[in-house]
Write a protein that holds these residues in place. Structure first.
Motif, PDB file in Angstrom:
ATOM      1  N   VAL A 141     -25.666  -1.000  45.168  1.00  0.00           N
ATOM      2  CA  VAL A 141     -24.447  -0.869  44.141  1.00  0.00           C
ATOM      3  C   VAL A 141     -24.747  -1.948  43.218  1.00  0.00           C
ATOM      4  O   VAL A 141     -24.779  -3.282  43.750  1.00  0.00           O
ATOM      5  N   GLY A 142     -24.974  -1.830  42.142  1.00  0.00           N
ATOM      6  CA  GLY A 142     -25.070  -2.901  41.061  1.00  0.00           C
ATOM      7  C   GLY A 142     -23.835  -3.480  40.641  1.00  0.00           C
ATOM      8  O   GLY A 142     -22.857  -3.053  40.121  1.00  0.00           O
ATOM      9  N   LEU A 143     -23.556  -4.922  41.170  1.00  0.00           N
ATOM     10  CA  LEU A 143     -22.185  -5.365  40.982  1.00  0.00           C
ATOM     11  C   LEU A 143     -22.258  -6.150  39.781  1.00  0.00           C
ATOM     12  O   LEU A 143     -21.058  -6.166  39.027  1.00  0.00           O
ATOM     13  N   ALA A 144     -23.292  -6.955  39.165  1.00  0.00           N
ATOM     14  CA  ALA A 144     -23.038  -7.905  37.999  1.00  0.00           C
ATOM     15  C   ALA A 144     -24.416  -8.323  37.801  1.00  0.00           C
ATOM     16  O   ALA A 144     -25.536  -8.208  38.513  1.00  0.00           O
ATOM     17  N   PHE A 145     -24.491  -8.738  36.517  1.00  0.00           N
ATOM     18  CA  PHE A 145     -25.657  -9.646  35.999  1.00  0.00           C
ATOM     19  C   PHE A 145     -25.121 -10.765  35.833  1.00  0.00           C
ATOM     20  O   PHE A 145     -24.326 -11.226  35.174  1.00  0.00           O
ATOM     21  N   TYR A 146     -26.180 -11.951  36.277  1.00  0.00           N
ATOM     22  CA  TYR A 146     -26.001 -13.333  36.084  1.00  0.00           C
ATOM     23  C   TYR A 146     -27.057 -13.765  35.322  1.00  0.00           C
ATOM     24  O   TYR A 146     -28.027 -13.215  35.117  1.00  0.00           O
ATOM     25  N   ARG A 258     -11.698  -3.635  44.685  1.00  0.00           N
ATOM     26  CA  ARG A 258     -11.330  -4.920  44.681  1.00  0.00           C
ATOM     27  C   ARG A 258     -12.466  -6.046  44.606  1.00  0.00           C
ATOM     28  O   ARG A 258     -12.733  -6.867  43.823  1.00  0.00           O
ATOM     29  N   LEU A 259     -13.672  -5.519  45.540  1.00  0.00           N
ATOM     30  CA  LEU A 259     -15.009  -6.282  45.299  1.00  0.00           C
ATOM     31  C   LEU A 259     -15.601  -6.105  44.083  1.00  0.00           C
ATOM     32  O   LEU A 259     -16.081  -6.932  43.488  1.00  0.00           O
ATOM     33  N   LEU A 260     -15.751  -4.750  43.457  1.00  0.00           N
ATOM     34  CA  LEU A 260     -16.229  -4.691  42.218  1.00  0.00           C
ATOM     35  C   LEU A 260     -15.415  -5.439  41.131  1.00  0.00           C
ATOM     36  O   LEU A 260     -16.113  -5.821  40.171  1.00  0.00           O
ATOM     37  N   ASP A 261     -14.138  -5.587  41.309  1.00  0.00           N
ATOM     38  CA  ASP A 261     -13.549  -6.325  40.273  1.00  0.00           C
ATOM     39  C   ASP A 261     -13.838  -7.676  40.340  1.00  0.00           C
ATOM     40  O   ASP A 261     -14.007  -8.446  39.253  1.00  0.00           O
ATOM     41  N   ILE A 262     -13.764  -8.420  41.581  1.00  0.00           N
ATOM     42  CA  ILE A 262     -14.109  -9.731  41.658  1.00  0.00           C
ATOM     43  C   ILE A 262     -15.381 -10.063  41.457  1.00  0.00           C
ATOM     44  O   ILE A 262     -15.765 -11.350  40.594  1.00  0.00           O
ATOM     45  N   ALA A 263     -16.399  -9.213  41.734  1.00  0.00           N
ATOM     46  CA  ALA A 263     -17.766  -9.415  41.126  1.00  0.00           C
ATOM     47  C   ALA A 263     -17.880  -9.503  39.671  1.00  0.00           C
ATOM     48  O   ALA A 263     -18.509 -10.198  39.165  1.00  0.00           O
ATOM     49  N   LYS A 264     -17.189  -8.430  39.078  1.00  0.00           N
ATOM     50  CA  LYS A 264     -17.292  -8.695  37.393  1.00  0.00           C
ATOM     51  C   LYS A 264     -16.818  -9.956  37.105  1.00  0.00           C
ATOM     52  O   LYS A 264     -17.205 -10.552  36.136  1.00  0.00           O
ATOM     53  N   ARG A 265     -15.518 -10.451  37.616  1.00  0.00           N
ATOM     54  CA  ARG A 265     -14.862 -11.662  37.144  1.00  0.00           C
ATOM     55  C   ARG A 265     -15.502 -12.770  37.487  1.00  0.00           C
ATOM     56  O   ARG A 265     -15.802 -13.816  36.579  1.00  0.00           O
ATOM     57  N   SER A 266     -16.558 -12.830  38.395  1.00  0.00           N
ATOM     58  CA  SER A 266     -17.532 -13.958  38.805  1.00  0.00           C
ATOM     59  C   SER A 266     -18.145 -14.202  37.930  1.00  0.00           C
ATOM     60  O   SER A 266     -18.924 -15.388  37.659  1.00  0.00           O
ATOM     61  N   VAL A 267     -18.759 -13.172  36.903  1.00  0.00           N
ATOM     62  CA  VAL A 267     -19.545 -13.476  35.802  1.00  0.00           C
ATOM     63  C   VAL A 267     -19.504 -14.664  34.755  1.00  0.00           C
ATOM     64  O   VAL A 267     -20.069 -15.445  34.578  1.00  0.00           O
ATOM     65  N   ALA A 268     -18.038 -14.561  34.455  1.00  0.00           N
ATOM     66  CA  ALA A 268     -17.596 -15.594  33.550  1.00  0.00           C
ATOM     67  C   ALA A 268     -17.579 -17.129  34.167  1.00  0.00           C
ATOM     68  O   ALA A 268     -18.027 -18.089  33.598  1.00  0.00           O
ATOM     69  N   TYR A 269     -17.267 -17.176  35.383  1.00  0.00           N
ATOM     70  CA  TYR A 269     -17.191 -18.282  36.352  1.00  0.00           C
ATOM     71  C   TYR A 269     -18.534 -18.838  36.350  1.00  0.00           C
ATOM     72  O   TYR A 269     -19.201 -19.909  36.276  1.00  0.00           O
ATOM     73  N   MET A 270     -19.572 -18.036  36.706  1.00  0.00           N
ATOM     74  CA  MET A 270     -21.017 -18.310  37.105  1.00  0.00           C
ATOM     75  C   MET A 270     -21.617 -18.733  35.548  1.00  0.00           C
ATOM     76  O   MET A 270     -22.448 -19.831  35.461  1.00  0.00           O
ATOM     77  N   ARG A 271     -21.173 -17.969  34.437  1.00  0.00           N
ATOM     78  CA  ARG A 271     -21.660 -18.749  33.243  1.00  0.00           C
ATOM     79  C   ARG A 271     -21.160 -20.045  32.831  1.00  0.00           C
ATOM     80  O   ARG A 271     -21.870 -20.946  32.196  1.00  0.00           O
ATOM     81  N   SER A 272     -19.870 -20.409  33.086  1.00  0.00           N
ATOM     82  CA  SER A 272     -19.623 -21.582  32.903  1.00  0.00           C
ATOM     83  C   SER A 272     -20.199 -22.654  33.669  1.00  0.00           C
ATOM     84  O   SER A 272     -20.850 -23.847  33.196  1.00  0.00           O
TER      85      SER A 272
END
Length: 331
Positions: A141-146, A258-272
């Motif tokens: 399952v692809g969760l996000a790109f970093y 929930r996990l899909l949503d959190i992973a998506k939200r983690s992208v902004a955190y990771m980018r900062s």
């Protein structure tokens, strides 16, 4: 006739069984997540953030057990470990995914992205979401790109200004056909090595240089051996955050969302974290005497053009490439 003792015994058994079911339903589950980078690296800290959010939003029922610094093996190994459910979450660079997932090849092509902003537009849009969905082809399952930053060349010998300056140098590349093809086309000798072996290879002169981002150059201490950094920016090959399909299917439906949503939200955190750590890493190594220089980007793009043309013969790669290029310079 049921005696009081029998009644109490039966009640105790019933309550015990119910308690067992409750404990089973509420028992903590830690998802095993892995990354080859060290503690403090932006992708590692993004995984840690996902674990914190999961724990907070499930009252401690879900969390993440994080294995960083390559504790569970090379990136190429982690893909299969996740596919078969031996680990739950793997952060893997796109280069390691090119062969099992051909749709990812476009993201590694030289100069497909102009800069970080261009890459983020593409990954946040239709192209990125479509490629994330392709991981389902092989039980992931692809969760996000970093982010993985601008990959640039660095070496122990000399500044690189044009591709001609690379001739004769042994340059480490990730085990990827595209990167091997590119470095060979630019005139150097590509040497595929796992990420964790690059520092010693530079020290022992097995290789003359490598190509990667500022953070990796810094955190692996490769700058101590390779003193010449050249801003080639030939690739912005991103990272993929992947989840085992077996684990995903075993989660409750609400936990999946929930996990899909959190992973998506983690992208902004990771980018900062990424933007700040890139600046810090660059300043750190330059302050320690690394020589950095601009390159003739037009000359590099011309030299790399045959690699792009070769992979664009694939209709799917060409379609993605055109869609990404259409976003170049967009507001």
């Amino acid at each position: 006739m049921t005696t009081r003792r029998q009644f109490l015994g039966a009640t105790a058994l019933t309550l015990g069984a119910a308690a067992t079911r409750v404990r089973a339903a509420t028992a903590r589950l830690d998802l095993a997540a892995t990354d080859v980078h060290v503690r403090g690296y932006p992708t590692v800290e993004a995984l840690r953030w996902i674990g914190e959010q999961l724990e907070k939003e499930t009252d401690g029922r879900l969390g993440v057990r994080l294995y960083h610094s390559g504790q569970l093996g090379r990136e190429s190994d982690l893909i299969d470990l996740a596919r078969f459910g031996a680990i739950d979450i793997a952060r893997v660079n796109m280069a390691a995914l090119n062969n099992p997932f051909p749709a990812t090849r476009v993201l590694c092509l030289p100069y497909v992205f102009d800069d970080t902003a261009h890459m983020r537009r593409a990954l946040d849009g239709a192209v990125g979401q479509d490629i994330l969905g392709r991981f389902a082809d092989r039980d992931l399952v692809g969760l996000a790109f970093y982010d993985s930053g601008a990959r640039c060349v660095y070496n122990t010998k000399r500044p690189i200004v044009t591709p001609d300056d690379l001739h004769g140098l042994k340059i480490r590349v990730p085990p990827s056909d595209i990167f091997m093809h590119l470095i060979r086309t630019l005139g150097a000798n590509p040497t595929p090595l796992p990420y964790g072996e690059v520092y010693s290879a530079l020290q022992t002169h097995l290789i003359d240089g490598a190509e990667n981002n500022w953070q990796s150059f810094h955190t692996t201490r490769q700058f101590e051996a390779a003193r010449y950094w050249s801003y080639s920016g030939h690739s912005y090959s991103p990272e993929a955050l992947l989840l085992s399909r077996r684990r995903f299917d075993a989660l409750r439906p609400d936990d999946r969302e929930r996990l899909l949503d959190i992973a998506k939200r983690s992208v902004a955190y990771m980018r900062s974290l990424w933007d700040e750590s890139e600046r810090t890493a660059r300043e750190y190594v330059l302050a320690r005497g690394v020589q950095a220089n601009a390159v003739d980007r037009a000359a590099f793009e011309r030299a790399a053009a045959p690699v792009v043309a070769h992979y664009r013969k694939d209709a799917e790669v060409d379609r993605y490439w055109r869609a990404i290029r259409d976003l170049s310079g967009a507001a």
